[in-house]
Design an enzyme around this catalytic site. Sequence first.
Site, PDB file in Angstrom:
ATOM      1  N   SER A   1       0.833  -1.197   0.000  1.00  9.41           N
ATOM      2  CA  SER A   1       0.000   0.000   0.000  1.00  9.41           C
ATOM      3  C   SER A   1       0.867   1.246   0.000  1.00  9.41           C
ATOM      4  O   SER A   1       2.068   1.180   0.266  1.00  9.41           O
ATOM      5  CB  SER A   1      -0.906   0.019   1.242  1.00  9.41           C
TER       6      SER A   1
ATOM      7  N   SER B   1      -3.203  -3.956  -2.883  1.00 13.37           N
ATOM      8  CA  SER B   1      -2.591  -2.669  -2.558  1.00 13.37           C
ATOM      9  C   SER B   1      -3.657  -1.631  -2.228  1.00 13.37           C
ATOM     10  O   SER B   1      -4.622  -1.462  -2.963  1.00 13.37           O
ATOM     11  CB  SER B   1      -1.738  -2.176  -3.730  1.00 13.37           C
TER      12      SER B   1
ATOM     13  N   ASP C   1      -3.976   2.100  -2.204  1.00  9.67           N
ATOM     14  CA  ASP C   1      -3.276   3.301  -2.683  1.00  9.67           C
ATOM     15  C   ASP C   1      -4.210   4.498  -2.552  1.00  9.67           C
ATOM     16  O   ASP C   1      -5.192   4.620  -3.299  1.00  9.67           O
ATOM     17  CB  ASP C   1      -2.848   3.111  -4.140  1.00  9.67           C
TER      18      ASP C   1
END
Length: 360
Positions: free
Chosen positions: A243, A281, A283
């Site tokens: 992340s 992830s 983000d």
Amino acid sequence: MEQPPLPRPSSGADRRRARDLGIVIGSADTGPLNAITDVPGVRVGHSTVRREPDVHSGVTAVVPHPVGPRTPRPAGVFTGNGYGKLIGTTQLAELGTLETPVLLTSTLSAFRVADALVGWMLQRPGCEEVLSLNPVVGECNDGLLSDIRARPVREEHVRAALDTASGGPVAEGCVGAGTGTVALGFKAGIGTASRVPDLAGRRFTAGVLVQANFGGTLRILGRTLTPASFGADGPAPASVAGSCMIVVATDAPLDARQLTRVARRAVFALARTGASYSHGSGDYAIAFGTASASGAPVADADLGPLFEAVLDGVEEAVLNSLLAATTTTGFGGRTAPALPVDLLLENLAAPPHHPSVTTG
């Protein structure tokens, strides 16, 4: 802007920022500190929680002044991939306002951190009658190097980060929320940078801070550096998951819609660094403004240099997070190596390799 010659590799004994090594990203001027604290009124504090060998964690606070339910800051948020726990995002997106500092921490500690932030805010002057509050807390998973299930970040750590937040230089690398994070196969952590773009004859500051913890293959100045580029000193076998939390601050007079556009560019910038944007992830970017409501707004057509400034700033902040970090061995004996500066400079100084192309 032509890239200046890179210096000869150093011994690697010290950790330096990208510009100290001659790596210059973009052409816009930086602020005096090349940090998010170049934006007037923005402070940063860290609290690092480390118990060798199993705990490498912490909390980082980004504190605009003033901020509170009675003095909210205009803000926008953008989700590149939503595999994360960004507490407070729905109200922030709905109202376009930020009413607490932005705190960053470890995934399973995020909820304790949010509760501690609420308690700290309710004790602030002007909050005596507050009945609703929207804490904003982002996180990255530091479970590779830290016993994440122990949830080591507690109220006293949150209050320490908030109470010691200050202007001036920002500690980077293995500190605060970046103590246990890994990016692109190397030990990473907190990184920051700033730019001073010219918007239709007016100069403003944009500062960024990243908590870098994502997968992919490192890319610098457009050049992809494969694991083979570093030989035995190369990255640890890296998960494609991970992340990145990005916080952007600016003193440009922007509304929430425009700040959301700025936040998008911050997430886009991760592609420049080699991010894989994988399934696992999270983000995210939060962008907030510090300008007074009386400032003349910036027209959308004039935002181009600010967008470019944020792209450059995030790219440099990620690189700074890697360059400041040191090799860390943590939970379960797992090790994340530091980015080897000597080999990095050798690779960047070497002529780029262009595979031959054949036609039938």
